[in-house]
Design an enzyme around this catalytic site. Structure first.
Site, PDB file in Angstrom:
ATOM      1  N   HIS A 188      57.035  64.405  44.238  1.00 22.77           N
ATOM      2  CA  HIS A 188      57.391  63.047  44.664  1.00 22.77           C
ATOM      3  C   HIS A 188      58.492  63.081  45.708  1.00 22.77           C
ATOM      4  O   HIS A 188      59.564  62.531  45.500  1.00 22.77           O
ATOM      5  CB  HIS A 188      57.822  62.205  43.455  1.00 22.77           C
ATOM      6  CG  HIS A 188      56.788  62.105  42.389  1.00 22.77           C
ATOM      7  ND1 HIS A 188      57.041  62.405  41.066  1.00 22.77           N
ATOM      8  CD2 HIS A 188      55.475  61.749  42.449  1.00 22.77           C
ATOM      9  CE1 HIS A 188      55.936  62.243  40.351  1.00 22.77           C
ATOM     10  NE2 HIS A 188      54.977  61.843  41.175  1.00 22.77           N
ATOM     11  N   ALA A 201      48.791  61.745  39.423  1.00 22.96           N
ATOM     12  CA  ALA A 201      48.517  61.716  37.984  1.00 22.96           C
ATOM     13  C   ALA A 201      48.250  60.313  37.456  1.00 22.96           C
ATOM     14  O   ALA A 201      48.372  60.073  36.261  1.00 22.96           O
ATOM     15  CB  ALA A 201      49.685  62.344  37.220  1.00 22.96           C
ATOM     16  N   GLY A 250      47.533  60.166  48.463  1.00 23.16           N
ATOM     17  CA  GLY A 250      48.013  60.716  47.202  1.00 23.16           C
ATOM     18  C   GLY A 250      47.288  60.205  45.982  1.00 23.16           C
ATOM     19  O   GLY A 250      47.341  60.832  44.923  1.00 23.16           O
ATOM     20  N   GLU A 304      43.333  59.218  59.219  1.00 26.04           N
ATOM     21  CA  GLU A 304      43.607  60.065  58.055  1.00 26.04           C
ATOM     22  C   GLU A 304      43.292  61.516  58.390  1.00 26.04           C
ATOM     23  O   GLU A 304      42.175  61.842  58.791  1.00 26.04           O
ATOM     24  CB  GLU A 304      42.772  59.602  56.855  1.00 26.04           C
ATOM     25  CG  GLU A 304      42.760  60.539  55.663  1.00 26.04           C
ATOM     26  CD  GLU A 304      44.161  60.865  55.139  1.00 26.04           C
ATOM     27  OE1 GLU A 304      44.479  62.062  55.030  1.00 26.04           O
ATOM     28  OE2 GLU A 304      44.925  59.908  54.862  1.00 26.04           O
ATOM     29  N   GLY A 314      50.873  53.304  50.909  1.00 27.73           N
ATOM     30  CA  GLY A 314      51.354  52.383  51.927  1.00 27.73           C
ATOM     31  C   GLY A 314      50.297  52.036  52.945  1.00 27.73           C
ATOM     32  O   GLY A 314      50.078  50.867  53.279  1.00 27.73           O
ATOM     33  N   GLY A 319      56.242  56.385  51.270  1.00 31.13           N
ATOM     34  CA  GLY A 319      57.361  56.908  50.497  1.00 31.13           C
ATOM     35  C   GLY A 319      58.576  57.239  51.330  1.00 31.13           C
ATOM     36  O   GLY A 319      59.685  57.319  50.806  1.00 31.13           O
TER      37      GLY A 319
END
Length: 529
Positions: free
Chosen positions: A466, A95, A90, A39, A20, A499
């Site tokens: 998640h 993955a 992330g 960050e 995001g 998220g």
């Protein structure tokens, strides 16, 4: 505000640099806004990532222990959470799996009445897919063969598919000019299929955000501040916000205040929630919706696995996730891998314990009953080569509610309890059946295999990579924390674009959807005059 060693004036302060935050940094800079990205994690060049997960200072993010890596491990009362850290968020540790959300996500009652979400997000999913370089994985690995065979044995072979991934699948190890953005992006190196994606790709093949969104945001003039932790956000008398920061390592530099007209919270679902809960509790943002923390989702997720006793087949081959299948319409199973030598996560594996009544007592009995497996799990030597991790996700309507609380020493912490919908699963029967079938398929003469669970499940704390929600959408503050433009109710200039804004379980990896939601939110901003 507290005193600070320096003050920075800007239009937009973005808290976090994940899927995001990176979108916000690029798109708002393109619209003419001055953007500073804050960050908490470090900045990494490809060569800086940990060679294996045993290099804890470069792999784990635990500043109190002097670790500034890319893997966060956090605990709630109801689950164990894996999340990312570092410039790129992330995308450094995920993955690189980019599935589109299923239809039931768009029609979930939690937000379906607010818009036709599938139509709203379709163009932004397309943009996000192009920016993240989504391609289908192009080969069958030993782990994929296991998954395909298990799916066929369970009568759902038609659901098996190779995964859409954000990886440059060029010639292995060969560096070529930017293949995605007409030569405007960084040069890229073809994937070596080494399975090291989740300890940080040291080969330049993974399409992390520092190779697309953040790369272009910084070229356009956005400023990224690594190792910078946000400690407070407070309204100022002139209508702007003061964002107080400190160095994450507490050793370099002093406090800084960012004075901004807009603040975009994009620190990940738990990071954003935790910060907002603090700000509500300390009186900085007292009008935040009482819905804050509700509809926190684990993606109805569990991490299990099957392991052989000897490394006769190398299950590290491939990227982190290469395929998936559906044992039933609401359950999604994917094979996950770490690279050779990255065996530290094997310490989180334990014997497989069926859920239901019994809890810790049942776990202790299973340790005795499965004593051979217990002894084998004591060694993680060549664990990554011997193991196929099963990431099990569901699109069912369940949730947690997360609130501000205090730990034993009086420190602020997040506490959780079961929330709206059916109970959040502490174990998934379809996942247990899948990993038992995987173990049967992986066993060969002279090489036994066994199914294993995650260490938290016997204690009713399943593992999720998640975590989502907690700042979900609603037409008013009585029904949600943010509106459909991602603006925080009651506080003009505050936004949530990560998220935490996801209002329903996806049942698939959420990164593409988070990116698309942020793209849509930024598309609603006006050009800066």
């Amino acid at each position: 505000m507290l005193p600070a060693s320096r003050v920075i004036e800007t239009d937009v302060a973005v808290v976090g640099s994940g899927f995001g935050g990176s979108v916000a940094a690029l798109r708002l800079r393109e619209k003419g806004y001055r953007v500073h990205v804050l960050e908490a994690g470090a900045r990494f060049a490809d060569a800086d990532f940990a060679a294996t997960s045993w290099h804890l200072r470069r792999f784990l993010f635990a500043p109190r222990l002097g670790c500034y890596g890319i893997q966060r491990i956090e605990m709630l009362d109801d689950c164990l959470v894996l999340a990312g850290a570092g410039v790129g968020g992330g995308s450094l540790v995920y993955a690189n799996t980019l599935y589109e959300a299923p239809d039931e996500f768009y029609t979930d009652p939690a937000w379906a009445d607010l818009a036709d979400w599938k139509a709203e997000l379709a163009p932004h999913v397309a943009t996000a897919s192009r920016m993240l370089g989504v391609v289908p994985y192009d080969r069958m690995t030993p782990a994929d063969e296991v998954m395909r065979d298990v799916a066929e044995r369970q009568g759902v072979g038609e659901t098996f598919r190779l995964a859409p991934v954000g990886v440059f699948l060029g010639m292995p190890g060969v560096t070529v000019p930017d293949p995605y953005f007409g030569g405007a992006g960084p040069a890229r190196t073809g994937c070596t299929h080494c399975g090291e994606c989740m300890t940080g790709c040291r080969h330049g093949a993974k399409n992390t955000l520092v190779k697309n969104y953040l790369y272009f945001a910084e070229k356009a003039g956005a400023v990224v501040h690594p190792l910078t932790t946000v400690t407070a956000v407070r309204p100022l008398a002139d209508g702007r916000y003061g964002v107080l920061t400190r160095p994450t390592d507490r050793r370099s530099g002093g406090r800084t205040i960012i004075r901004a007209e807009h603040v975009v919270f994009a620190a990940g679902a738990l990071g954003t929630q935790g910060l907002l809960h603090r700000l509500k509790a300390d009186g900085s943002l007292p009008r935040l919706s009482d819905r804050l923390g509700e509809l926190t989702r684990t993606n109805s997720e569990s991490l299990l696995g099957a392991t052989t006793t000897r490394a006769r087949t190398d299950y590290t081959e491939g990227v982190a996730i290469t395929s998936s299948w559906h044992p039933d319409p609401t359950t999604h199973v994917e094979p996950v891998r770490y690279g050779r030598g990255s065996n530290a996560m094997g310490l989180l594996q334990t014997v497989l314990v069926p859920g239901g009544p019994g809890g810790v007592g049942k776990y202790l009995r299973e340790i005795v009953v499965q004593w051979r497996t217990t002894l084998r799990l004591a060694s993680v030597r060549r664990w990554s080569e011997r193991t196929v991790i099963a990431l099990v996700m569901q699109s069912r309507d369940n949730s947690l509610t997360v609130r501000a609380g205090r730990g034993r020493l009086g420190r602020f912490r997040l506490v959780s309890h079961q929330g709206h919908g059916e109970p959040n699963p502490t174990w998934i029967p379809a996942g247990h059946r899948a990993v038992r079938a995987m173990a049967e398929r992986m066993a060969t003469p002279g090489n036994r295999a066994f199914a294993g669970g995650a260490i938290g499940e016997p204690f009713r704390k399943p593992m999720t990579a998640h975590i989502l929600g907690g700042c979900t959408m609603g037409a008013t503050a009585a029904t949600g924390v943010i509106d459909t433009s991602h603006a925080v109710h009651g506080y003009p200039g505050l936004w949530v674009m990560d998220g935490a804004a996801v209002s329903a379980n996806l049942g698939v990896n959420p990164s593409l959807t988070i990116t698309a939601l942020a793209e849509r939110a930024c598309s609603l901003w006006p050009e800066k005059a």
